[in-house]
Design a protein around this motif. Structure first.
Motif, PDB file in Angstrom:
ATOM      1  N   CYS A 123     -34.150 -22.509 -25.814  1.00 57.33           N
ATOM      2  CA  CYS A 123     -35.017 -23.029 -24.757  1.00 57.33           C
ATOM      3  C   CYS A 123     -36.363 -23.374 -25.391  1.00 57.33           C
ATOM      4  CB  CYS A 123     -35.259 -22.002 -23.656  1.00 57.33           C
ATOM      5  SG  CYS A 123     -33.794 -21.419 -22.794  1.00 57.33           S
ATOM      6  N   SER A 163     -39.170 -23.243 -23.607  1.00 57.61           N
ATOM      7  CA  SER A 163     -40.168 -22.348 -23.010  1.00 57.61           C
ATOM      8  C   SER A 163     -39.450 -21.253 -22.240  1.00 57.61           C
ATOM      9  CB  SER A 163     -41.120 -23.117 -22.087  1.00 57.61           C
ATOM     10  OG  SER A 163     -40.400 -23.700 -21.012  1.00 57.61           O
ATOM     11  N   MET A 164     -40.173 -20.166 -21.952  1.00 55.56           N
ATOM     12  CA  MET A 164     -39.604 -18.995 -21.288  1.00 55.56           C
ATOM     13  C   MET A 164     -39.747 -19.101 -19.770  1.00 55.56           C
ATOM     14  SD  MET A 164     -38.421 -15.760 -21.391  1.00 55.56           S
ATOM     15  CE  MET A 164     -38.867 -14.939 -22.933  1.00 55.56           C
ATOM     16  N   CYS A 165     -38.623 -19.005 -19.053  1.00 53.96           N
ATOM     17  CA  CYS A 165     -38.649 -18.904 -17.592  1.00 53.96           C
ATOM     18  C   CYS A 165     -38.528 -17.419 -17.243  1.00 53.96           C
ATOM     19  CB  CYS A 165     -37.498 -19.684 -16.975  1.00 53.96           C
ATOM     20  SG  CYS A 165     -37.492 -21.442 -17.374  1.00 53.96           S
ATOM     21  N   THR A 166     -39.497 -16.896 -16.503  1.00 54.78           N
ATOM     22  CA  THR A 166     -39.561 -15.443 -16.337  1.00 54.78           C
ATOM     23  C   THR A 166     -38.523 -14.888 -15.368  1.00 54.78           C
ATOM     24  OG1 THR A 166     -41.257 -15.649 -14.621  1.00 54.78           O
ATOM     25  CG2 THR A 166     -42.012 -15.418 -16.881  1.00 54.78           C
ATOM     26  N   CYS A 181     -35.371 -15.597 -15.598  1.00 53.03           N
ATOM     27  CA  CYS A 181     -34.082 -15.679 -16.278  1.00 53.03           C
ATOM     28  C   CYS A 181     -33.715 -14.366 -16.957  1.00 53.03           C
ATOM     29  CB  CYS A 181     -34.122 -16.809 -17.303  1.00 53.03           C
ATOM     30  SG  CYS A 181     -32.601 -16.966 -18.265  1.00 53.03           S
ATOM     31  N   LYS A 183     -31.699 -15.609 -24.934  1.00 54.11           N
ATOM     32  CA  LYS A 183     -32.212 -16.922 -25.336  1.00 54.11           C
ATOM     33  C   LYS A 183     -33.116 -16.792 -26.550  1.00 54.11           C
ATOM     34  CE  LYS A 183     -35.133 -15.934 -21.440  1.00 54.11           C
ATOM     35  NZ  LYS A 183     -34.358 -14.774 -21.026  1.00 54.11           N
ATOM     36  N   ARG A 184     -33.356 -17.933 -27.201  1.00 55.12           N
ATOM     37  CA  ARG A 184     -34.298 -18.041 -28.320  1.00 55.12           C
ATOM     38  C   ARG A 184     -35.258 -19.180 -27.980  1.00 55.12           C
ATOM     39  NH1 ARG A 184     -34.158 -17.207 -33.998  1.00 55.12           N
ATOM     40  NH2 ARG A 184     -33.012 -15.286 -33.482  1.00 55.12           N
ATOM     41  N   ILE A 185     -36.541 -18.861 -27.901  1.00 60.17           N
ATOM     42  CA  ILE A 185     -37.539 -19.862 -27.553  1.00 60.17           C
ATOM     43  C   ILE A 185     -37.989 -20.585 -28.824  1.00 60.17           C
ATOM     44  CG2 ILE A 185     -39.731 -20.285 -26.381  1.00 60.17           C
ATOM     45  CD1 ILE A 185     -37.499 -19.094 -24.617  1.00 60.17           C
ATOM     46  N   LYS A 215     -36.195  -6.922 -19.315  1.00 55.45           N
ATOM     47  CA  LYS A 215     -36.470  -8.290 -19.748  1.00 55.45           C
ATOM     48  C   LYS A 215     -37.813  -8.461 -20.444  1.00 55.45           C
ATOM     49  CE  LYS A 215     -32.554  -9.339 -18.165  1.00 55.45           C
ATOM     50  NZ  LYS A 215     -31.461  -9.412 -19.136  1.00 55.45           N
ATOM     51  N   GLY A 244     -42.022 -10.912 -19.982  1.00 61.31           N
ATOM     52  CA  GLY A 244     -41.929 -12.081 -19.117  1.00 61.31           C
ATOM     53  C   GLY A 244     -42.075 -11.748 -17.653  1.00 61.31           C
TER      54      GLY A 244
END
Length: 453
Positions: free
Chosen positions: A60, A62-65, A67, A71-73, A248, A251
């Motif tokens: 991704c 950017s980080m969607c909080t 989610c 993932k790797r940003i 998580k 985030g």
């Protein structure tokens, strides 16, 4: 309803598997046992129903909080091709174990952000998969698209290799909510990709909407559904935000609990949203899902073929699901296996011709029976226990718990038959928890699950 919310709002699993991941018996698991059940399941099912493939694409920008996915940003797109080559090598490792060419019935690209990858690279991935596999009759291929970066070229490239279903993450259209969850995307972006998918020929377009987000109100939910009505996607996921900052990381610590709707407000958001969706013409499918009567998910519910696995609800059942990519989970029906999460470790193991799993669970006879009933409840809102199952599995504890739920008009019990009533559908996770023998025998010592409401 508020008193029921207060009573049943407890931490609980979403039951994409049984046993749930925290209760996997990793001490009795091994790669050899996993491969044995994998081969058994493939031999039993490939020629009749085919298999499912889930491919995890973890990158991704950017980080969607909101989610909860692995993932790797990064903004470095040179990572695309090396990763896809590793996925195809992993697929080859599995195909080496199979007695014949696999027939793929369902294929889903998840993430991460699948549309982080260039269209030509996604096409390269799918063509690579089918160099050593065939498409089963009635196959269904789907992917998750980010409205901000899904292009017409993405849609066309995947359509050309067999994709007919796409799901776009909407969440909510209120800008304040979008900023809080770090996912700002105007309605115009969603409209553009939805219409483009229809023009190309996609037959099932889905939108994901979340309630219970920070700063979100009932008005926000209604306005999001009103805008959704103007686009009429074929299916919708309308589900509760899982606030699990202890799992998580930072985030979800960007806002406080005070910014979140209360349990009662969340339930009102759900009930209001559900009512508005029904007015528009959407039918409730299992837990948290809605579809038009023309969509394959609704047809599967009516025909009794609706299934649930780590990909969520699917329109047909396959006994074997192979997960490819870092952190992916596979299901042989007799066991579960999860890949390593570190990209570097994943690539290292595959490069050395090792199927990159690091934990799993071999299902016991009890697990298999309970799994069947939880699947029935999740997909059909009813199930029937035999007298022998009740006796052998010591389910009297479960039925005692359900008696209280029956008194609350959440379900109806008739001998061994359990039927979830309309009032009980929002509490389906709680009902399934009554049959979760692992949970009954050992309550979590730390916080593992999001709240059920």
């Amino acid at each position: 309803m508020c008193t029921l919310v207060q009573k049943y709002n407890v931490p609980g699993p979403r039951y994409t598997s049984y046993p749930t991941v925290p209760y996997w018996d990793i001490t009795n698991f091994s790669g050899k046992k996993w491969e044995s059940t994998l081969i058994q399941s493939f031999d039993e099912s490939n020629s009749t129903e085919g298999i499912s493939l889930y491919i995890h694409l973890p990158f991704c920008e950017s980080m969607c909080t909101f989610c909860g996915c692995h993932k790797r940003i990064t903004k470095r797109h040179e990572v695309e091709v090396p990763y896809l080559k590793t996925v195809l090598k992993e697929w080859q490792l599995y195909c080496n174990l199979f007695s014949e060419k696999p027939k793929v019935k369902e294929l889903h690209l998840g993430g991460g952000t699948p549309t982080f990858f260039a269209p030509e690279n996604l096409e390269y991935l799918i063509k690579g998969i089918f160099k050593i596999a065939d498409k089963a009759d009635g196959y269904e291929f789907s992917f998750e698209g980010h409205p901000n970066n899904t292009t017409k070229e993405h849609l066309q490239a995947l359509y050309n290799v067999g994709f007919r279903r796409v799901s776009f993450g909407v969440q909510d259209y209120n800008e304040k909510v979008q900023k809080a969850i770090h996912r700002v995307q105007p309605f115009e972006n969603v409209k553009k990709v939805t219409e483009a998918a229809r023009e190309i020929g996609y037959t099932s377009i889905g939108h994901d909407i979340i309630f219970g987000l920070p700063h979100q109100t009932i008005v926000d939910v209604e306005e999001t559904i009103l805008k959704t009505k103007s686009l009429m996607p074929d299916r919708l996921a309308f589900y509760s935000y899982a606030h699990v900052p202890w799992l998580k990381g930072n985030g979800q610590r960007g806002y406080s609990d005070a910014d979140l709707p209360t349990a009662e407000e969340k339930r009102m958001q759900y009930e209001t949203g559900k009512k508005r969706l029904a007015e528009v013409g959407y039918e409730e499918i299992g837990m948290d899902h809605f579809a038009l009567k023309t969509d394959s998910l609704y047809k599967a519910m009516i025909s009794g073929e609706l299934h649930r696995n780590f990909m969520g609800y699917t329109a047909s059942k396959t006994q074997l699901m192979v997960g490819l990519g870092a952190s992916s989970i596979s299901d042989s029906w007799y066991s579960f296996a999860q890949n390593v999460k570190s990209l570097e470790e994943y690539e290292h193991l595959v490069a050395n011709a090792i199927i990159p799993i690091y934990r799993g669970h071999i299902l016991t006879d009890e697990d298999t029976i309970i799994r069947k009933h939880i699947l029935n409840l999740m997909c059909k809102f009813e199930t029937v226990f035999t007298a022998k199952e009740i006796q052998d599995l010591e389910l009297r504890i479960s039925f005692d718990k359900l008696a209280e739920m029956q008194a609350d008009d959440l379900l109806q019990m008739d001998a061994g038959k359990i039927t979830v009533l309309e009032k009980g559908r929002p509490f389906i996770r709680n009902i399934c928890m009554a049959f979760d023998m692992h949970l009954q025998r050992k309550a979590p010592e730390t916080r593992l699950f999001s709240m059920t409401i």
